[in-house]
Scaffold this active site. Structure first.
Site, short mmCIF file in Angstrom:
data_model
loop_
_atom_site.label_atom_id
_atom_site.label_comp_id
_atom_site.label_asym_id
_atom_site.label_seq_id
_atom_site.Cartn_x
_atom_site.Cartn_y
_atom_site.Cartn_z
CG HIS A 1 -28.69 46.02 12.36
ND1 HIS A 1 -30.22 44.76 11.73
CD2 HIS A 1 -28.65 45.51 13.09
CE1 HIS A 1 -29.38 43.23 11.96
NE2 HIS A 1 -28.71 44.02 13.42
CD GLN B 1 -25.55 49.27 18.74
OE1 GLN B 1 -25.11 49.96 20.28
NE2 GLN B 1 -25.93 48.10 18.70
CB CYS C 1 -26.74 42.93 11.43
SG CYS C 1 -26.94 40.51 12.71
CE LYS D 1 -29.43 46.05 19.54
NZ LYS D 1 -28.51 44.82 19.59
CG ASP E 1 -31.85 51.74 13.61
OD1 ASP E 1 -32.20 50.45 14.90
OD2 ASP E 1 -31.09 50.09 13.37
#
Length: 420
Positions: free
Chosen positions: A128, A208, A374, A231, A205
């Site tokens: 991202h 997700q 992104c 999220k 990261d």
């Protein structure tokens, strides 16, 4: 005696999400843009309202009853975050506005003060922008070099190539856990172990993955991990940085101002204890409290149960997508049980722009994402300017997938007719 069929997870929880019960363009809303942001349950909405209606006050600064309650609830949410990812201590959790700010915090506090010319940073082509641009900025300022892990034939993280990139100059490996475009699940435990053998720090990261699967930072053994609240059923404007205690202690403050200090004099200051030394100014109090409520909500369901149900949805989604020969799908395919990838699908159709597909689906009440998500470098790597993406969460149903498939087939047929 009649046997009653057990409700699916979605059927059990959908009543908790008021936004899902509406019509868009005269059709029931089918929300399939969860990789961009999730919807919020009543428990979270009520937590924000309760804070502002009943005990709105600044934290850490007052001895009156409202401030005490606000502070206690705000810090209790931090403990919940620590428990959610199995951190050793609440002091390892730093509140940020989002994951982007968390990565920037590490980049500017650790990166600018640690990296020097010739040091190497390893990223991947699937990152991202938030895990790419900050390191590009740091590299420009320090002279560090960025290397990129590419993809395998199945469009997954190339672990073997990654091993060839590592050297004594490698100081940082910063990678996404689950790609928001490819849906591939990167082997972060193995990656972290290998990187540490070279003395490199590791940042994950987890934007997700945190909403969809159990996380254990002690098992992963990463040095930092970031996630965004919005999220994972929490509001926008709140996220967090996890860092190993000894790593955070060695990092200088990023922002200066109130709250991050111990003492201030006219000619110098001393920093406060962790995690407050990274939290200058009045924080997003209501949002942090609501993040705690979101974690309570997710944990009441069970992250294992959420993951299992999403595997079921993934298997069904890909079963239905295979009915459409015009689709080009990106990322690895799931196994028969829907495991092996995230509950999302990015795709393109030759001759039809993703934005046109998304607009046509919206006319039928189906919300999907279109564009580069992104991940512009990844799209260039794949040779496509934009993809459409349908992404699921535990409140989605197989019936919604059916509606999506019908709408997608109709949209493709419409545009093909227009082109003839």
């Amino acid at each position: 005696m009649m046997l009653t069929q057990e409700k699916t997870l979605a059927e059990t929880v959908r009543q908790d999400f008021p936004i899902l019960h509406q019509e868009i363009n005269g059709q029931p809303l089918v929300y399939l843009d969860n990789a961009a942001t999730s919807q919020k349950p009543l428990a979270v909405l009520n937590a924000i309202q309760d804070y502002y209606q009943k005990y709105n006050s600044n934290v850490h600064r007052g001895v009156h009853a409202l401030s005490a309650k606000a502070t206690d609830t705000y810090e209790a949410a931090r403990v919940k975050v620590a428990q959610f990812i199995n951190a050793k201590s609440y002091q390892e959790i730093v509140y940020t506005r989002n994951a982007s700010e968390a990565i920037n915090l590490v980049a500017y506090s650790w990166g600018l003060n640690t990296l020097k010319a010739g040091d190497e940073i390893i990223l991947s082509v699937m990152e991202h922008h938030s895990n790419l641009v900050p390191w590009q900025m740091v590299a420009q300022k320090t002279g560090a070099v960025i290397k990129f892990v590419e993809l395998t034939e199945t469009q997954e993280f190339d672990l073997e190539q990654f091993k060839t990139l590592l050297s004594e100059q490698t100081k940082l490996v910063s990678l996404v856990h689950i790609s928001n475009t490819l849906g591939c699940i990167n082997p972060i435990e193995e990656i972290t172990q290998i990187a540490h053998e070279y003395g490199a720090k590791v940042l994950i990261d987890a934007c997700q993955s945190a909403p969809h699967t159990p996380l254990d930072v002690q098992k992963i053994d990463c040095d930092w991990l970031v996630a965004s609240g919005h999220k994972m059923c929490a509001p926008t404007g709140i996220g967090f940085l996890y860092g190993k205690l000894e790593v955070l202690e060695a990092m200088p403050p990023f922002f200066g101002g109130g709250e991050m200090i111990d003492e201030v004099f006219l000619d110098h200051f001393t920093v406060g204890a962790l995690p407050h030394k990274f939290e200058a100014g009045t924080p997003a109090i209501g949002e942090a409290i609501a993040l705690g409520a979101a974690i309570d909500y997710l944990m009441s369901i069970g992250m294992d149960k959420i993951a299992a149900y999403e595997h079921e949805l993934t298997a069904y989604l890909y079963e239905r997508l295979r009915e459409i020969p015009e689709l080009k799908l990106y990322g690895p395919l799931p196994n028969a049980n829907g495991e092996g990838r995230a509950a999302l699908a990015s795709f393109s159709v030759e001759g039809i722009h993703a934005n046109d597909l998304s607009t046509m689906l919206d006319d039928g009440g189906v919300a999907i994402r279109s564009g580069h998500h992104c991940t512009q470098p990844l799209h260039r790597y794949l040779g496509v300017n934009a993809t459409a993406r349908a992404s699921l969460y535990f409140y989605n149903t197989k019936a919604e997938i059916d509606v999506f498939i019908v709408a997608l087939k109709d949209a493709i047929a419409f545009f093909k007719q227009m082109m003839n």
